[in-house]
Scaffold this motif. Sequence first.
Motif, short mmCIF file in Angstrom:
data_model
loop_
_atom_site.label_atom_id
_atom_site.label_comp_id
_atom_site.label_asym_id
_atom_site.label_seq_id
_atom_site.Cartn_x
_atom_site.Cartn_y
_atom_site.Cartn_z
N ASN A 225 85.03 15.24 27.88
CA ASN A 225 83.86 15.77 27.29
C ASN A 225 82.96 16.47 28.36
N CYS A 226 83.54 17.18 29.43
CA CYS A 226 83.08 17.67 30.36
C CYS A 226 83.00 19.28 30.37
N ILE A 227 82.06 19.86 30.85
CA ILE A 227 81.85 21.39 30.75
C ILE A 227 81.93 22.01 32.12
N ILE A 228 82.66 22.89 32.66
CA ILE A 228 82.85 23.45 33.85
C ILE A 228 82.68 24.86 33.54
N GLN A 229 81.60 25.73 33.83
CA GLN A 229 81.45 26.91 33.32
C GLN A 229 80.79 27.81 34.34
N LYS A 230 80.75 29.21 34.35
CA LYS A 230 80.14 30.11 34.94
C LYS A 230 80.11 29.82 36.46
N ASN A 231 81.08 29.16 37.09
CA ASN A 231 81.10 28.90 38.54
C ASN A 231 82.03 29.96 39.29
N VAL A 232 81.47 30.27 40.52
CA VAL A 232 82.24 31.04 41.45
C VAL A 232 83.10 30.16 42.46
N GLY A 244 91.96 15.79 36.25
CA GLY A 244 92.82 14.66 35.90
C GLY A 244 93.67 14.43 37.13
N ALA A 245 93.38 14.37 38.18
CA ALA A 245 94.32 13.95 39.46
C ALA A 245 94.54 12.18 39.08
N THR A 246 93.78 11.59 38.60
CA THR A 246 93.90 10.38 38.37
C THR A 246 93.52 10.08 36.68
N GLY A 247 94.02 9.71 35.98
CA GLY A 247 93.52 9.34 34.45
C GLY A 247 93.38 10.29 33.47
N GLY A 248 93.79 11.52 34.00
CA GLY A 248 93.92 12.71 33.20
C GLY A 248 92.78 13.29 32.69
N ALA A 249 92.28 14.24 31.56
CA ALA A 249 91.09 14.80 31.33
C ALA A 249 91.54 15.05 29.72
N ARG A 250 90.37 14.79 28.92
CA ARG A 250 90.47 15.11 27.34
C ARG A 250 89.02 15.76 27.04
N ASN A 251 89.26 16.79 26.14
CA ASN A 251 87.88 17.43 25.44
C ASN A 251 87.26 18.02 26.52
N CYS A 252 87.53 18.48 27.51
CA CYS A 252 86.66 19.28 28.39
C CYS A 252 87.10 20.93 28.23
N THR A 253 86.11 21.48 28.65
CA THR A 253 85.86 22.96 28.51
C THR A 253 85.71 23.53 29.87
N ILE A 254 86.55 24.38 30.23
CA ILE A 254 86.67 25.09 31.52
C ILE A 254 86.60 26.75 31.03
N SER A 255 85.17 27.23 31.36
CA SER A 255 85.11 28.51 30.87
C SER A 255 84.28 29.55 31.67
N ASP A 256 84.67 30.84 31.45
CA ASP A 256 83.81 31.79 31.94
C ASP A 256 83.66 31.75 33.68
N ASN A 257 84.72 31.18 34.25
CA ASN A 257 84.50 30.65 35.90
C ASN A 257 85.40 32.10 36.68
N TYR A 258 84.90 32.33 37.79
CA TYR A 258 85.57 33.38 38.58
C TYR A 258 86.13 32.47 39.62
#
Length: 682
Positions: A225-232, A244-258
């Motif tokens: 349930n994490c959000i990664i957005q609008k980063n350069v 998810g290098a360890t343990g995977g990742a679920r229900n996260c949003t990666i959006s609008d990054n450059y």
Amino acid sequence: MYKFKQNLFGGETIKKIMLIIALICFLGTSIAHAEVVNLNNNKTFTSIQSAIDDYDTKDGHIIFVKPGEYCENIVINKSITLEGDGKAKIIAKDPSIPTIYINTDNITIEGFIINTNGIYAIMALNASNCVIRNNIIYTSAEEPGSGICINGTTRDWKIENNTIIGGIFTYGFSKNYKIIGNNIMKCKYAGIHLGTLGGSTDSCEISENIIRSCKCGIALDCANNCIIQKNVVLLCSFNGIYLGATGGARNCTISDNYIAGCNKGISLKTGCTNNIICLNTITNCEYGLSIQGIKNYVYKNYFLNNSIAVDGELLNNYWNTTNEGNYWLDYFGNDSDGDGIGDIPYTYNKVNLDYKPLIVDLTIEDIEICDGKIKAMVKNNGKADMKKIDPNAKVLIKITHNNETYVGEIGPLSPSEVQSIIWQRDVNPGSEIVVEIPTQNQYLIGTSIKDANINNNIVRKIVGLEFKLSNLTVTPEHGTVPLTIFVNAAVNNPSNVDSNYTAILYINKQAVANKIVFVPAHTTININFTYTLTQPGTYNVTIGNLTPVTVTVSQASIQNKTFTITLTNLGKSTITIKYYISIYTNPVNGTKVSYRELTITLKPNETKTIELGKYPFKYAVSGTMIVKNPSRYRIPLNLRIKYEIEGLNPQMREISKYIAPRGEFRYIARYTGNEYGFIDIW
């Protein structure tokens, strides 16, 4: 290997930061009496630590540090605010221990220059609800997170608007972090790395940061349930964004990054599922997206100039919604039907990957003649945003009149955006104006942007001639998808001059096609278009300015689909579930057509699938699940439920809670399918 060039936090910027630090050092040493003030009781001190340790300094107090150089190692064990004005510099007296060490909750540190040649600038242990903002943090240590290092089970941190050389790391369990607006550079490891050493990351937001020249830009372990957005993220030797290098990742949003100039732009490891990757621009990377997880959603991203666009589990992820996919610089398909989407799928390694690839389609929207001006209006009918492809692109527009030519420029256009150029030009009645969007091999001149439909790139208009349109017919006016319609009208040239007429087909006020027809003087001719409507809905169809005809398109006959519910026990104990399942003809007031009562026992990590049968996809399933705890002790319940309808994108829910002694947990959920290819659940 990389083509990316940009002076964003390059050598000159870092030199400026170091110059600021050196200047503050000079100013600090020139101040005879550095001073620390407790703003709540007005007591003054000569060191920060003495102000904190003072008996009269209580939780909630503000310690203000005046300009100067403070050579000390600070331990903060009270819930205070440590505030500087940007000119107070803290240097570790003993570089073998952290410059600032936090071991309690509710701490704020802001407005300092923190410089250490030691191991950590700021370290915290089991501290929550802390704020680090508006600081310059510099360290030459090579330890991960030598800028800010947070250990243990922590939550509710805000790390905002800092300049950091050394990175941000959390070891352990991190929840509800907000890391926003920081400038991070030159880290041996990750710029931001949460949940390392067997920890986890839950409900964190990482946004609007600039990260440059690190091994990895942003990394989250065991993330939910994490959000990664609008980063350069620039010039990282390993991954730009790593999940998810360890343990995977679920229900996260990666959006609008450059993301530019990295080895892998975005990387999702095994165990990453049900994440959304959208609206990102990934350019000049060795790999654009490396994806090892399954059932993730990838759409509206821009893959530009990457050596390898995508890699990994290609067939087990979703590369488009029912309406939009991604923009691929190496996509060569056209858009003959004017729907803003490529006609054929994007294919990678002979695999049909993206069935709704985004394209650019520039068209001449209109030509206006008024007050000695020719105004040409250009529209992007495509669903790709040219500003994400090339924000500096210049599109040439050519206007020809009486054998003279004017060439102007417009900027890149977002979907449905209109831009204009104006030629100061007197025109005479009966003369012809031609407006053209020049291309070479379908690419807009001087750009790497392909125009997927060049049939609408030239429009001709005769000055002073008023063509008259009439007799619009559209057949059929009803049908199921895909519905091919035939659009006809009559055009009359009442003048004494033979002329060309540009007929434009509009659907829902959007120009989707045009054709040039020759109309002799005092003559009426028929014009016609053929167009295919591929989605259900209501469409207003017309030619030119005629009153539109409404066309209704419905879904084709519905075939029965298989409905299933899959249960997975994520816990460490065997559980027994009582499940009551009903199926209705629709989710609002439908008739019940099926009812089942099931008892299901799941061992740890066991998965069982309930086959509900075949029904129309708009039927609704209502399920009541009951788990009882007969013991005298509370028990944990960790359960994943996947709701599926054949051919539609599934939905998943995870339940993690404790059931009270001799209590029960009751969970009610309903789901149905929609015409957009997704499952609705409530």
